[in-house]
Motif scaffolding. Structure first.
Motif: not given
Length: 298
Positions: A47-76
């Motif tokens: 199907c042509g799907q592309l996937v990362s070779q990231i480890t589970a530990t590195a993945y979990a660490g990268s996801m921490k950036e979303f746990d902020t009050p502002r989250g993905t709110l647009p900027t001005s």
């Protein structure tokens, strides 16, 4: 983002997080020439799907950036673009669910973060609520009066056939196994309900032209980006999970990230990208992919 796949991935499993095609193909994953810090992206031969070779530990660490009050709110600076895209998105949803105003139509935004898209849905007449696993973002959204469940979709235990529409924007690329989430979405959607999926296009001209330099591939800048769909692979996944592709589009081409070139060079490359944008859209080769899926009859 939401889904049990994201939750289970952070349990410290050694080795690569994704060992087989997330779409469900049985074909081999082969290394590509797109080399990231985690190793070469791998491609499904079917199907042509592309996937990362990231480890589970590195993945979990990268996801921490979303746990902020502002989250993905647009900027001005990005608010106007957000509003324009939301108006187009919800206009199409209204057309597909045959609602002129959206009033009374129930919509669920999965991975709603701090609630920007959720609030836009309400402005456009939907009875909207969200699901968000990041605690700070979910609490901020609730503090502004939005109806948000803090946790994963299956934990919310919504009744079957609860919603007319579901939005899944910039979420599916985070999931090692997206099929479980899509099947739960199918359960909570009403007959002929609509699922909107927004994600990057791994078969875009941007990928062909800049390869590993595309910012969307960089987990350091886009936490949790591990699985990259294309129109074919998303269509296959949709069919396997009880949906059909109703319509969709791709848009935009990028030739460089702002930090990669001087100001003048970057402006020239940006102009060239704008020239390519229209044919990329016509041929389905833009790097932003928006797809509307219809729930199939049981």
């Amino acid at each position: 983002m939401s889904g049990s796949e994201g939750r289970d991935a952070g349990q410290g499993v050694r080795g690569r997080l994704i060992e087989c095609c997330p779409v469900g193909c049985s074909d081999t994953l082969v290394d590509t020439s797109i080399v990231l810090p985690e190793g070469p992206l791998r491609r499904c031969l079917a199907c042509g799907q592309l996937v990362s070779q990231i480890t589970a530990t590195a993945y979990a660490g990268s996801m921490k950036e979303f746990d902020t009050p502002r989250g993905t709110l647009p900027t001005s600076r990005t608010q106007r673009r957000h509003d324009a895209r939301a108006a187009k998105l919800f206009g199409m949803v209204k057309t597909l669910i045959r609602s002129e105003s959206g009033t009374g139509a129930r919509l669920l935004d999965i991975g709603c973060s701090s609630g920007a898209l959720l609030r836009s849905a309400m402005i456009h007449g939907f009875d909207a609520e969200g699901v968000e696993p990041a605690a700070q973002a979910a609490e901020f959204a609730k503090s502004t009066g939005l109806k948000v469940f803090h946790g994963y979709l299956e934990e919310a235990r919504f009744p079957a056939s609860s919603f007319d529409a579901v939005t899944l924007m910039e979420v599916i690329e985070h999931l090692p196994d997206p099929s479980a989430l899509l099947r739960e979405v199918g359960r909570i959607l009403k007959p002929n309900g609509v699922l909107v999926v927004g994600t990057g296009n791994g078969a875009s001209w941007t990928v062909r032209l800049v390869g590993a330099r595309w910012g969307y591939f960089q987990v350091a800048g886009h936490g949790g980006h591990i699985s990259f769909f294309n129109p074919t692979s998303l269509g296959i996944l949709a069919q396997r999970c009880g949906f059909r592709v109703e319509c969709g589009e791709t848009r935009r081409v990028s030739l460089a990230e702002p930090h990669e070139a001087g100001r003048v060079t970057y402006r020239m490359l940006k102009v060239a990208a704008e020239v390519l944008a229209m044919p990329a859209r016509l041929f389905g080769k833009g790097h932003d992919m928006l797809t509307f899926l219809r729930k199939l009859p049981a």
